[in-house]
Design an enzyme around this catalytic site. Sequence first.
Site, PDB file in Angstrom:
ATOM      1  N   LYS A  74     -55.520   3.367  45.678  1.00 16.48           N
ATOM      2  CA  LYS A  74     -54.871   3.571  46.982  1.00 16.48           C
ATOM      3  C   LYS A  74     -54.677   2.282  47.792  1.00 16.48           C
ATOM      4  O   LYS A  74     -53.659   2.109  48.454  1.00 16.48           O
ATOM      5  CB  LYS A  74     -55.672   4.580  47.809  1.00 16.48           C
ATOM      6  CG  LYS A  74     -55.532   6.009  47.325  1.00 16.48           C
ATOM      7  CD  LYS A  74     -56.350   6.940  48.198  1.00 16.48           C
ATOM      8  CE  LYS A  74     -55.797   8.339  48.173  1.00 16.48           C
ATOM      9  NZ  LYS A  74     -56.350   9.191  49.222  1.00 16.48           N
ATOM     10  N   ASP A 110     -52.529  11.610  54.331  1.00 13.15           N
ATOM     11  CA  ASP A 110     -53.786  12.372  54.425  1.00 13.15           C
ATOM     12  C   ASP A 110     -54.072  12.876  55.844  1.00 13.15           C
ATOM     13  O   ASP A 110     -54.487  14.016  56.046  1.00 13.15           O
ATOM     14  CB  ASP A 110     -54.973  11.514  53.969  1.00 13.15           C
ATOM     15  CG  ASP A 110     -54.993  11.346  52.460  1.00 13.15           C
ATOM     16  OD1 ASP A 110     -54.402  12.192  51.759  1.00 13.15           O
ATOM     17  OD2 ASP A 110     -55.591  10.367  51.982  1.00 13.15           O
TER      18      ASP A 110
END
Length: 286
Positions: A74, A110
Site C-alpha cells: 500500500k 478505506d
Amino acid sequence: MDQIVSETEFKRACVIGSPIAHSRSPLIHNYWLKQHGIAGSYDKIEVKPGELSAFFASMATLGFAGCNVTVPHKEEALRLAKHRTARADEFGAANTIWFEDGELCADNTDSHGYEMSLDQDAPGWDSAERALVLGAGGASRAIIAALLRRGVERIDLVNRSVERAEELARLFGKSVRAFGFERAPALMKDADLLVNTTALGMLGKEPLDLSLDTLKEGALVSDIVYVPLETGLLKQAKARSHRVAGGLGMLLHQAVPGFVYWFGAAPEVTPALRAILEDDVRKAGG
Ligand code: ATR
C-alpha cells in the site's frame, strides 16, 4: 447466442498483494460486473514484495484498467503513482490504482468506506460526540479521519504500544488523545461509539480480551473484523443491548470507488451482495 465482445471492450481489474488467496474483492467486483452487464473480469494476483514496480509497468500491457492494492504494497503503490488523491497522500498509503491518460493514479478509499458502512449499517451514528478507538495501525488512521470528518468531537485512542497511539494522535491534533490499552475500561464510560480497529478477535488470531461492563448505555459498537461475522466483541455488545456494526460493510464500501474508476458505473452495496459475502465468510469458518 453468446454476445461477442471485442478485446477493447473487455475491461479487466484485479487485487494484488501477498498473500492474496483469501481476498474477497473478486466476489464483490465480479458480482457488480454481472449486475451492470459489463464485459469484464476482476482477478486476484499474487505480487510478492519487490515485484510491485514490475507489475505496474506491465499492467496496461496485460489489459488492466487498474487494481486494488493490499498488504504489503500500500505504501509503495502510493510512491509509484504519478497522481495521488489528497486523501491517499493524507494516509500515506494507496488501496486503489487506475490509469488516466496512460498515467498511474492512486487513491485510498478505506476512510470513505468506513464512513459509508456506518451510514448504511448504523444510521445516525454521527450524533456520537465521543469515541473510543482500539488500535493505532493503518486502519485506525483511516477510521479516526472518518470520525473527525463527521463531527465526532473527541476521540480516545488506546493501543498496546502507547507510543504508536501518541504518534497517531499528534497527526490529528487535540481532538485525539492517546492512552495505553489498560485505560479502555475507564474511557468506555463516556464513549458513544466504540471501534475495534485491530485484528484481535479475527478467526485464527488472539481474542480481544475486553469486558464491556463499563461501556456507556446506548453506545454503538463497531468492529472492523468480519471473520467471524459476529466477533466476540459484537456478541458481548449485543447481549448488553448495544447497537452493533460488523466489519463487512467497510470491505464492501471501500470497493465502490475502484469499480467506478475501472468500469465507469456506480455500484451499490445491496443485501443480495452482502448475503454472498456472508455465505463465503461462513464457509471459511466464520
Ligand atoms: P492495520 O494496518 O491493519 O491496522 P497494523 O498497522 O499492523 O494493521 O496495526 C495492528 C493494530 O493491532 C495495532 O494497533 C496493534 O498494536 P501495536 O501498535 O501495539 O502493535 C494491534 N495489535 C495487534 N496484535 C495485538 C495484540 N496481541 N494485543 C494488542 N494489540 C494488538
